[in-house]
Design a protein around this motif. Structure first.
Motif, mmCIF file in Angstrom:
data_model
loop_
_atom_site.group_PDB
_atom_site.id
_atom_site.type_symbol
_atom_site.label_atom_id
_atom_site.label_comp_id
_atom_site.label_asym_id
_atom_site.label_seq_id
_atom_site.Cartn_x
_atom_site.Cartn_y
_atom_site.Cartn_z
ATOM 1 N N SER A 35 0.881 -1.051 0.031
ATOM 2 C CA SER A 35 -0.019 0.098 0.041
ATOM 3 C C SER A 35 1.047 1.278 0.010
ATOM 4 C CB SER A 35 -0.897 0.079 1.193
ATOM 5 O OG SER A 35 0.039 0.127 2.331
ATOM 6 N N TRP A 36 0.277 2.464 -0.246
ATOM 7 C CA TRP A 36 0.974 3.693 -0.227
ATOM 8 C C TRP A 36 1.381 3.832 1.473
ATOM 9 C CZ3 TRP A 36 3.570 7.347 -2.367
ATOM 10 C CH2 TRP A 36 3.658 8.531 -1.875
ATOM 11 N N ALA A 37 0.521 3.371 2.207
ATOM 12 C CA ALA A 37 1.085 3.520 3.676
ATOM 13 C C ALA A 37 2.376 3.120 4.046
ATOM 14 C CB ALA A 37 -0.142 3.109 4.766
ATOM 15 N N GLU A 38 2.341 1.517 3.328
ATOM 16 C CA GLU A 38 3.612 0.884 3.674
ATOM 17 C C GLU A 38 4.869 1.633 3.012
ATOM 18 O OE1 GLU A 38 4.180 -3.674 3.517
ATOM 19 O OE2 GLU A 38 4.473 -3.000 1.449
ATOM 20 N N PHE A 39 4.559 2.063 1.886
ATOM 21 C CA PHE A 39 5.826 2.739 1.146
ATOM 22 C C PHE A 39 6.163 4.096 1.984
ATOM 23 C CE2 PHE A 39 7.114 6.007 -1.789
ATOM 24 C CZ PHE A 39 8.158 5.460 -1.995
ATOM 25 N N THR A 40 5.200 4.528 2.629
ATOM 26 C CA THR A 40 5.663 5.558 3.442
ATOM 27 C C THR A 40 6.683 5.506 4.582
ATOM 28 O OG1 THR A 40 3.905 5.768 4.851
ATOM 29 C CG2 THR A 40 3.654 7.069 2.699
ATOM 30 N N GLU A 41 6.838 4.301 4.930
ATOM 31 C CA GLU A 41 7.519 3.913 6.098
ATOM 32 C C GLU A 41 9.019 3.332 5.545
ATOM 33 O OE1 GLU A 41 5.452 0.626 7.998
ATOM 34 O OE2 GLU A 41 3.766 1.990 8.461
ATOM 35 N N THR A 42 9.495 3.724 4.372
ATOM 36 C CA THR A 42 10.826 3.253 3.845
ATOM 37 C C THR A 42 11.557 4.435 3.706
ATOM 38 O OG1 THR A 42 9.946 3.676 1.583
ATOM 39 C CG2 THR A 42 9.292 1.484 2.569
ATOM 40 N N THR A 43 12.927 4.175 3.245
ATOM 41 C CA THR A 43 13.800 5.474 2.932
ATOM 42 C C THR A 43 13.578 5.827 1.600
ATOM 43 O OG1 THR A 43 15.550 3.630 2.304
ATOM 44 C CG2 THR A 43 15.559 4.586 4.649
ATOM 45 N N PHE A 44 12.695 5.097 0.578
ATOM 46 C CA PHE A 44 12.676 5.657 -0.495
ATOM 47 C C PHE A 44 11.669 7.027 -0.306
ATOM 48 C CE2 PHE A 44 13.284 1.323 -2.408
ATOM 49 C CZ PHE A 44 14.123 1.739 -3.340
ATOM 50 N N HIS A 45 10.914 6.790 0.590
ATOM 51 C CA HIS A 45 9.934 7.793 0.779
ATOM 52 C C HIS A 45 10.530 9.002 1.628
ATOM 53 C CE1 HIS A 45 6.456 10.022 3.016
ATOM 54 N NE2 HIS A 45 5.881 9.873 1.740
ATOM 55 N N ASP A 46 11.002 8.444 2.749
ATOM 56 C CA ASP A 46 11.794 9.397 3.606
ATOM 57 C C ASP A 46 13.077 10.031 3.481
ATOM 58 O OD1 ASP A 46 9.096 10.040 4.834
ATOM 59 O OD2 ASP A 46 9.603 8.510 6.350
ATOM 60 N N GLY A 47 13.753 9.161 2.663
ATOM 61 C CA GLY A 47 15.080 9.310 2.742
ATOM 62 C C GLY A 47 15.567 10.574 1.745
ATOM 63 N N ASP A 48 17.031 10.740 1.460
ATOM 64 C CA ASP A 48 17.420 11.933 0.888
ATOM 65 C C ASP A 48 17.072 11.834 -0.493
ATOM 66 O OD1 ASP A 48 19.571 13.376 -0.737
ATOM 67 O OD2 ASP A 48 20.622 13.376 1.051
ATOM 68 N N ARG A 49 16.561 13.219 -0.967
ATOM 69 C CA ARG A 49 15.872 13.073 -2.219
ATOM 70 C C ARG A 49 16.960 13.042 -3.288
ATOM 71 N NH1 ARG A 49 11.618 12.049 0.010
ATOM 72 N NH2 ARG A 49 10.143 13.300 0.558
ATOM 73 N N ASP A 50 18.324 13.632 -2.842
ATOM 74 C CA ASP A 50 19.168 13.692 -3.962
ATOM 75 C C ASP A 50 19.731 12.276 -4.121
ATOM 76 O OD1 ASP A 50 19.175 16.377 -4.664
ATOM 77 O OD2 ASP A 50 20.123 16.790 -2.752
ATOM 78 N N MET A 51 20.022 11.435 -3.149
ATOM 79 C CA MET A 51 20.604 10.102 -3.393
ATOM 80 C C MET A 51 19.435 9.326 -3.862
ATOM 81 S SD MET A 51 23.293 9.525 -0.217
ATOM 82 C CE MET A 51 21.916 9.240 0.975
#
Length: 123
Positions: A35-51
Motif C-alpha cells: 500500500s501507499w501507507a507501507e511505502f511511506t515507512e521506507t527510506t525511498f519515501h523519507d530518505g535523501d531526495r538527492d540520493m
C-alpha cells in the motif's frame, strides 16, 4: 477576478514514453509494497531526495490510457551515489492522491533544483 485552476487527477496525466520496472542489468530492483501507507515507512519515501532521486512516476487506473490492472502507482528512482536504477510499485486509491501529490511535489522540487539554471524564469 482571479483565474481558478483545478489540478488534473494524477491518473489522468499521460507521460510521454515509459520506463521499465526494475533494472535491466540486475534482477531484484523492482520493489513491491502492499500500500501507499507501507511505502511511506521506507527510506525511498523519507530518505535523501538527492540520493534517491525520483525521475518518473505513473499512476495507473483501470480504464485510463488502456490500463486494465488494479489502480497502481509506479515510481522510478536513480540511486545516484551508486548509479543504480530501481523502481517501486504499490496499489493506491483515489483517497491516497492528496498525500501522493504532496510527496511527488517535494520530489519535483529536488529535480527542479538540478535543472533550475536552464529553466526559463516564470512570468
Amino acid at each position: 477576478m482571479t483565474k481558478q485552476t483545478t489540478a488534473v487527477p494524477l491518473w489522468e496525466i499521460d507521460h510521454p514514453y515509459y520506463a521499465a520496472e526494475g533494472n535491466h542489468y540486475k534482477n531484484g530492483l523492482h520493489n513491491l509494497f502492499a500500500s501507499w501507507a507501507e511505502f511511506t515507512e521506507t527510506t525511498f519515501h523519507d530518505g535523501d531526495r538527492d540520493m534517491n532521486l525520483l525521475y518518473r512516476w505513473d499512476w495507473k487506473k483501470p480504464g485510463h490510457h488502456g490500463w486494465g490492472g488494479t489502480e497502481t502507482l509506479l515510481l522510478f528512482f536513480i540511486l545516484q551515489r551508486k548509479a543504480i536504477a530501481c523502481s517501486a510499485e504499490m496499489p493506491v486509491t483515489t483517497a491516497d492522491e492528496a498525500a501522493v501529490r504532496a510527496w511527488l511535489t517535494e520530489c519535483a522540487d529536488t529535480m527542479r533544483a538540478t535543472w533550475e539554471p536552464l529553466l526559463p524564469t516564470p512570468a
